[in-house]
Design a protein around this motif. Structure first.
Motif, short mmCIF file in Angstrom:
data_model
loop_
_atom_site.label_atom_id
_atom_site.label_comp_id
_atom_site.label_asym_id
_atom_site.label_seq_id
_atom_site.Cartn_x
_atom_site.Cartn_y
_atom_site.Cartn_z
N PRO A 1 0.80 -1.23 0.00
CA PRO A 1 0.00 0.00 0.00
C PRO A 1 0.84 1.29 0.00
O PRO A 1 0.39 2.31 -0.53
CB PRO A 1 -0.82 -0.11 1.28
N THR B 1 6.37 -4.98 10.56
CA THR B 1 5.44 -3.89 10.94
C THR B 1 4.46 -4.36 12.01
O THR B 1 4.24 -3.68 13.01
CB THR B 1 4.67 -3.42 9.68
N GLY C 1 -4.93 -9.57 5.56
CA GLY C 1 -3.81 -9.07 4.76
C GLY C 1 -2.45 -9.35 5.38
O GLY C 1 -2.33 -10.03 6.41
N ALA C 2 -1.44 -8.82 4.72
CA ALA C 2 -0.06 -9.13 5.09
C ALA C 2 0.26 -8.70 6.53
O ALA C 2 0.82 -9.47 7.31
CB ALA C 2 0.89 -8.45 4.11
N VAL C 3 -0.13 -7.49 6.90
CA VAL C 3 0.15 -7.01 8.26
C VAL C 3 -0.89 -7.57 9.24
O VAL C 3 -0.54 -8.16 10.28
CB VAL C 3 0.13 -5.45 8.32
N GLY D 1 -12.92 -7.50 4.50
CA GLY D 1 -13.92 -7.24 3.46
C GLY D 1 -14.39 -8.52 2.80
O GLY D 1 -13.76 -8.99 1.86
N LYS E 1 -12.91 -13.94 3.25
CA LYS E 1 -11.76 -13.49 4.03
C LYS E 1 -12.01 -13.73 5.52
O LYS E 1 -11.12 -14.17 6.24
CB LYS E 1 -11.46 -12.01 3.75
N TYR F 1 -16.90 -5.91 7.14
CA TYR F 1 -17.35 -4.51 7.20
C TYR F 1 -18.23 -4.13 6.01
O TYR F 1 -18.84 -3.07 5.99
CB TYR F 1 -16.16 -3.55 7.33
N ASN G 1 -5.41 -0.50 10.41
CA ASN G 1 -4.77 -0.55 9.10
C ASN G 1 -5.54 0.24 8.05
O ASN G 1 -5.08 0.35 6.91
CB ASN G 1 -4.68 -2.02 8.62
N CYS H 1 -1.42 2.23 12.13
CA CYS H 1 -0.43 1.65 11.22
C CYS H 1 -0.67 2.11 9.79
O CYS H 1 0.26 2.41 9.05
CB CYS H 1 -0.51 0.13 11.32
N GLY H 2 -1.94 2.16 9.37
CA GLY H 2 -2.25 2.56 8.00
C GLY H 2 -3.65 3.12 7.89
O GLY H 2 -4.47 2.96 8.80
N TYR I 1 -6.50 6.44 1.12
CA TYR I 1 -5.30 6.75 0.32
C TYR I 1 -5.67 7.41 -1.02
O TYR I 1 -4.89 8.18 -1.55
CB TYR I 1 -4.45 5.50 0.08
N PHE J 1 2.95 5.04 13.80
CA PHE J 1 4.35 4.60 13.67
C PHE J 1 4.64 4.16 12.25
O PHE J 1 3.73 3.80 11.50
CB PHE J 1 4.66 3.45 14.65
N CYS K 1 7.36 1.50 10.27
CA CYS K 1 8.24 0.39 10.64
C CYS K 1 9.72 0.74 10.53
O CYS K 1 10.55 0.24 11.28
CB CYS K 1 7.93 -0.85 9.81
N MET L 1 -5.60 -1.83 -3.65
CA MET L 1 -6.31 -0.69 -3.10
C MET L 1 -7.83 -0.93 -3.08
O MET L 1 -8.57 -0.19 -2.46
CB MET L 1 -6.03 0.59 -3.93
N ASN M 1 -6.83 -8.39 -3.49
CA ASN M 1 -5.84 -9.37 -3.00
C ASN M 1 -6.43 -10.16 -1.84
O ASN M 1 -7.28 -9.66 -1.10
CB ASN M 1 -4.57 -8.65 -2.53
#
Ligand SMILES: NC(=O)c1ccc[n+]([C@@H]2O[C@H](COP(=O)([O-])OP(=O)(O)OC[C@H]3O[C@@H](n4cnc5c(N)ncnc54)[C@H](OP(=O)(O)O)[C@@H]3O)[C@@H](O)[C@H]2O)c1
Length: 342
Positions: free
Chosen positions: A58, A142, A166-168, A188, A192, A208, A231, A253-254, A259, A283, A285, A329, A333
């Motif tokens: 991202p 992260t 997701g990844a994080v 989402g 998932k 959500y 996130n 974190c995000g 975005y 923060f 990473c 986005m 994924n």
């Protein structure tokens, strides 16, 4: 006459994805261009990497818009930034030898030249190559830093994490379970959410996008939340503020929901910070490079022992990288987004 291609001439052909134009709104494939390029000869102290997998993340969104961020922008005509795992195919460096596997920030291209700075040599220790871009790479670190340095959840506390598949997010939830917390994911879609509960072992996961999300959130979080690992920002953060416990922590974190549209990040329940004395900590990473070695070692051990699981979405070919970023986005994924380059 028969043309004989030796190994050298094979890898003299590079392909790159460059930034063609910026976008503050939705990104399109036309923001990028795929070009052929020559590979200059390496100098003493340098080595050439053939990338095998590219990580799509991202943060790349922020590198191509006009807004001020914590990191430098990619300039028009420059190769897109990104991290790859790949093999050293030519070397004039005494520590990185031909055949070594490395993680390097060579960007969206098949070949990159490095001098060793910022390169991680990958051990042949049982961690799958691609995991070094996900659970045992920057996203995993992260999650590790956000939890261990900032959230510091303790046994019995309730942790909520968004973008949970997701990844994080997947690492945040599994590490929190290992610490004995009650863990609630937000993701989402039902597929998932099922994966997050049934495969990753979270206690619950809320979709959500479901019309009953607010009711489900109330039912699941009405006993209070001690840590929210954010996130996504926006309406999900705003909703969870209703359930934060006194002296709870939010780790920012995000903010992926904003975005491409910062207006989506409006928060109404700001009063909750005051009445609940919530600690909010943003923060990045890379603020904690001193902790990466420890984090990577712990995450690697957990992957090898099967205690940390992960999923990957793998797009094929460098040309598919722009589409993979656009899909990330939009939540297309499912797990860590990669592009296979070999
Ligand atoms: N602070 C740091 O140092 C740092 C480092 C790495 C990543 N991050 C941040 O961590 C977050 C997760 O990154 P990641 O690499 O793990 O990505 P990821 O979760 O593997 O993929 C992004 C996910 O974001 C979710 N998403 C997209 N649009 C959304 C929206 N409008 N509302 C809610 N969710 C949305 C989608 O999941 P769903 O289908 O579940 O919505 C999508 O799959 C991002 O915000 C990223 O910027 C921060």
């Amino acid at each position: 006459m028969k043309l004989i291609l030796n190994k050298h001439s094979e890898y003299k052909k590079n392909k790159q994805v460059i930034l063609k134009k910026r976008s503050n709104l939705e990104i399109l494939e036309s923001n990028f261009e795929v070009v052929d390029a020559e590979i200059p000869p390496i100098n003493v102290g340098e080595f050439l990497i053939r990338a095998h997998y590219l990580s799509v993340d991202p943060y790349m969104r922020g590198r191509i818009d006009e807004e001020k961020s914590y990191a430098e922008k990619v300039e028009i005509g420059e190769v897109m930034v990104g991290t790859v795992v790949g093999m050293v195919v030519e070397s004039s460096h005494d520590k990185f030898l031909v055949g070594d596997f490395v993680e390097a920030r060579t960007g969206w291209q098949l070949y990159g030249i490095c001098n060793g700075s910022g390169i991680r040599k990958l051990k042949n220790d049982g961690v799958p190559l691609t995991a070094n871009l996900g659970t045992v790479g920057m996203p995993g670190v992260t999650a590790w830093i956000g939890l261990n340095v900032h959230a510091q959840p303790i046994k019995g506390e309730t942790v909520v994490v968004s973008a949970a598949s997701g990844a994080v997010g997947s690492v945040v939830g599994q590490l929190s379970k290992l610490k004995g917390c009650r863990v609630i994911g937000i993701a989402g879609g039902h597929k998932k959410c099922d994966y997050v509960v049934n495969e990753l072992g979270f206690d619950a996961c809320l979709n959500y996008k479901d019309k009953d999300f607010q009711k489900n959130l109330r039912d699941t979080c009405n006993e209070g939340v001690d840590v929210y690992f954010d996130n996504v920002g926006g309406i999900i953060l705003d909703s969870i503020l209703n359930y934060m416990n006194p002296f709870s922590r939010i780790v920012l974190c995000g903010q992926i929901s904003g975005y491409s549209d910062p207006s989506a990040l409006t928060v109404h329940n700001f009063r909750s910070f005051l009445i609940n004395r919530i600690q909010l900590k943003g923060f990045i990473c890379s603020d904690h490079m001193d902790l990466w070695r420890l984090a990577l070692s712990e995450l690697g051990d957990l992957v090898k022992s099967g205690q940390l699981k992960y999923k990957e979405s793998i797009a094929i070919g460098l040309e598919s990288a722009p589409k993979a970023l656009i899909g990330l986005m939009e939540g297309k994924n499912f797990g860590k987004q990669l592009v296979k380059l070999i």
